[in-house]
Design an enzyme around this catalytic site. Structure first.
Site, mmCIF file in Angstrom:
data_model
loop_
_atom_site.group_PDB
_atom_site.id
_atom_site.type_symbol
_atom_site.label_atom_id
_atom_site.label_comp_id
_atom_site.label_asym_id
_atom_site.label_seq_id
_atom_site.Cartn_x
_atom_site.Cartn_y
_atom_site.Cartn_z
ATOM 1 N N GLU A 103 -5.229 -8.097 5.628
ATOM 2 C CA GLU A 103 -4.842 -9.205 6.493
ATOM 3 C C GLU A 103 -5.350 -8.995 7.907
ATOM 4 O OE1 GLU A 103 -2.698 -7.618 4.467
ATOM 5 O OE2 GLU A 103 -1.301 -9.033 3.510
ATOM 6 N N ARG A 127 0.325 -11.958 13.554
ATOM 7 C CA ARG A 127 0.651 -12.500 12.249
ATOM 8 C C ARG A 127 1.980 -13.250 12.364
ATOM 9 N NH1 ARG A 127 1.512 -9.226 6.515
ATOM 10 N NH2 ARG A 127 1.749 -11.092 5.222
ATOM 11 N N ASN A 129 1.595 -7.027 13.884
ATOM 12 C CA ASN A 129 2.446 -7.424 12.753
ATOM 13 C C ASN A 129 3.853 -6.972 13.093
ATOM 14 O OD1 ASN A 129 3.604 -8.073 10.311
ATOM 15 N ND2 ASN A 129 2.016 -7.109 9.072
ATOM 16 N N GLU A 183 -3.091 -3.129 -6.193
ATOM 17 C CA GLU A 183 -4.134 -2.139 -5.953
ATOM 18 C C GLU A 183 -3.859 -0.798 -6.633
ATOM 19 O OE1 GLU A 183 -4.962 -1.761 -1.700
ATOM 20 O OE2 GLU A 183 -4.191 -3.806 -1.470
ATOM 21 N N HIS A 233 1.575 -15.651 2.133
ATOM 22 C CA HIS A 233 0.512 -14.657 1.889
ATOM 23 C C HIS A 233 -0.882 -15.256 2.083
ATOM 24 C CE1 HIS A 233 3.543 -12.484 -0.942
ATOM 25 N NE2 HIS A 233 3.534 -11.895 0.254
ATOM 26 N N ARG A 275 6.746 1.661 -8.797
ATOM 27 C CA ARG A 275 6.357 2.984 -9.299
ATOM 28 C C ARG A 275 7.472 3.613 -10.110
ATOM 29 N NH1 ARG A 275 4.787 5.096 -3.430
ATOM 30 N NH2 ARG A 275 6.787 4.030 -3.148
ATOM 31 N N ARG A 314 13.425 -10.015 -4.850
ATOM 32 C CA ARG A 314 13.582 -11.463 -4.930
ATOM 33 C C ARG A 314 13.309 -11.925 -6.357
ATOM 34 N NH1 ARG A 314 9.753 -12.956 0.061
ATOM 35 N NH2 ARG A 314 9.311 -10.737 0.043
ATOM 36 N N GLY A 357 0.078 -3.854 -2.602
ATOM 37 C CA GLY A 357 0.432 -2.486 -2.975
ATOM 38 C C GLY A 357 0.504 -2.254 -4.473
#
Length: 380
Positions: free
Chosen positions: A357, A65, A15, A307, A154, A258, A215, A304
Site C-alpha cells: 500500500e 492512508r 498509516n 503471502e 482495501h 498460523r 470479523r 499476510g
C-alpha cells in the site's frame, strides 16, 4: 516548495493506528527509512514524531492512508482545512479507523506545517463499481437519506496488486480480468477489469464478505435481528462481538491463521471446521468475482495470509479447476516474495504478490502533486 519538476520526491507515508503512527519514507519505489511512533498524548506524540522525523530526514510531501472517503472523495485529494473538516463527517462510517487517521493528519500537520499532504482512500478504488455491484436491495428512502451503499475497502492494496500482476504476466492491464485476494486480519476480494474495480466483497462496512480474523463476513441479517429481539444482547454487545469475537476467533478460539493451520494439521476439530468454513467462503467468493468479470485471467494472493500460507492458497484453488485455476504444489510451497504459483498448463495465471500500500500511496501523492508528470513507482 516547487513540486512541478520531474525529480523523485521523498514522500512520508503515514498509516495511523489508535495509539501509534507507522511511518515510511520513500524515494520513488525505494524505502529509505521507517519508524513506529507510539502516541500516549498529543504532546507526547508531537515530541515522538519530531524525533522520528529528525531520523527520517524532512520529506517533500506526506501521504496519509485514510480508510473512508464516503461518497464524496472518489480519488486521492490534497488536504486543506475544508478537506480535513469533510473527512470528519465520515467517522460514523468507520468509527474504528477514521478517528485515528484524522488524529494522524492533525499531528503530522502540526509537526510539518509547510509540507503538502495528500489523503489516499481505501474506498476510492471501488468508486468505479457499477450500480449492480454497489447497490443494496433495501428501501430507496434509506439509501437516499443515509448514503447506504457498498463502498468496499482495501482499495490501495487491490489497486497496487492488480498493476503489479499485469507487469508480472507481461500483459497490458487493460486486457486483463483479475481477481485479487487480499487476505490478512481483514480480508476482501476484488474483481478488476481493465484496471478498474467492478466488484468487491466488503460493503458498507468492513464486516461484509469473507471470514476474517475476528470479523464474521456475511451473516444473515435476520439472525442479528433475532439476537437483538430474543436474547437480551444489546447493540454495543453485538457490535463488539462482530468486530472482535467472530471470524476465526469465533470458530477456533484464535484470530491467528498460523495457529488455526497448526491446530488443524494436528487434528483439532474446531480448527478443522474453521479452516473449512474459511476456504468454503473464499472459493465461493473467487467464483463470484470471476462471474462478475465474465471469466478470469489472473488470480492474485496478497496480504499476510495470502503471502505466507501455502495451505490457504492451495485450498482456495481446490474446486476452482472449472475456472482454469490450478496451483503447482512445488511452486506454491517455495513461493518467496512476488512469485508465480500456477501450474504451467493452467489457463489462469496464479500469483503471490507482496502487499505494498505504501507504493500505491506514493503513486497517488505524486499524481496529485505532480499532475503533469513524473514516472510513477513501479517494480520489475
Amino acid at each position: 516548495m516547487d513540486l512541478a519538476g520531474d525529480g523523485l520526491m521523498r514522500i512520508l507515508v503515514v498509516n495511523a493506528g489508535s495509539v501509534s503512527l507507522k511511518l515510511a519514507l520513500l524515494d520513488g519505489e525505494h524505502l529509505l527509512a521507517n519508524q513506529h511512533v507510539e502516541i500516549a498524548s498529543v504532546e507526547e506524540g508531537e515530541r515522538s514524531l519530531s524525533e522520528a522525523l529528525a531520523d527520517l530526514d524532512n520529506p517533500d510531501a506526506v501521504g496519509h492512508r485514510v480508510v473512508h472517503g464516503g461518497g464524496v472523495f472518489t480519488d486521492a485529494v490534497r488536504i486543506d482545512v475544508e478537506v480535513r473538516d469533510r473527512l470528519g463527517d465520515f467517522v460514523a462510517l468507520a468509527p474504528l479507523h477514521q478517528p485515528s487517521a484524522l488524529a494522524g493528519i492533525d499531528l503530522v500537520s502540526q509537526v510539518l506545517p509547510g509540507v503538502p499532504a495528500v489523503a489516499c482512500f481505501d474506498t476510492a478504488f471501488h468508486a468505479t463499481m457499477p450500480p449492480a455491484a454497489s447497490t443494496y436491495a433495501i428501501p430507496a428512502e434509506w439509501r437516499d437519506k443515509h448514503g447506504l451503499r457498498r463502498y468496499g475497502f482495501h482499495g490501495l492494496s487491490h489497486a497496487y496488486a492488480s498493476r503489479r500482476a499485469a507487469a508480472m504476466v507481461g500483459s497490458p492491464i487493460e486486457e486483463l480480468r483479475i481477481v485479487v485476494c487480499h487476505l490478512g486480519a481483514g480480508a476482501s476480494l476484488c474483481a478488476i477489469r481493465a484496471g478498474e474495480s467492478i466488484d468487491t466483497t466488503m460493503g458498507f462496512t468492513p464486516l461484509e464478505g469473507l471470514v476474517m480474523a475476528s470479523r464474521p463476513g456475511n451473516v444473515d441479517p435476520g439472525l442479528l435481528v433475532w439476537l437483538l429481539r430474543n436474547t437480551g444482547i444489546g447493540i454495543d454487545d453485538l457490535d463488539e462481538a462482530l468486530e472482535h469475537r467472530s471470524g476465526l476467533m469465533g470458530l477456533a478460539g484464535t484470530p491467528d491463521m498460523r495457529v488455526v493451520i497448526e491446530r488443524a494439521q494436528a487434528g483439532e476439530d474446531a480448527a478443522l471446521v474453521a479452516l473449512e468454513v474459511y476456504l468454503h467462503r473464499l472459493r465461493a467468493g473467487i467464483a463470484s468475482m470471476a462471474a462478475s468479470l465474465g471469466g478470469l485471467d489472473v488470480l492474485v494472493f496478497t496480504g499476510g495470509v495470502g503471502e505466507n500460507a501455502p495451505v490457504i492458497r492451495a485450498g482456495a484453488a481446490t474446486g476452482l479447476g472449472f475456472l482454469g485455476v490450478e496451483v503447482d504444489a512445488e511452486r506454491n510451497a517455495d513461493a518467496d516474495g512476488d512469485s508465480e504459483i500456477g501450474a504451467p498448463t493452467a489457463s489462469v495465471r496464479c500469483l503471490v504478490i507482496g502487499a505494498r500500500e505504501d507504493l500505491e500511496i506514493v503513486r497517488e501523492v505524486r499524481r496529485v502533486l505532480q499532475p503533469s508528470g513524473s514516472q510513477e513507482p513501479t517494480r520489475s
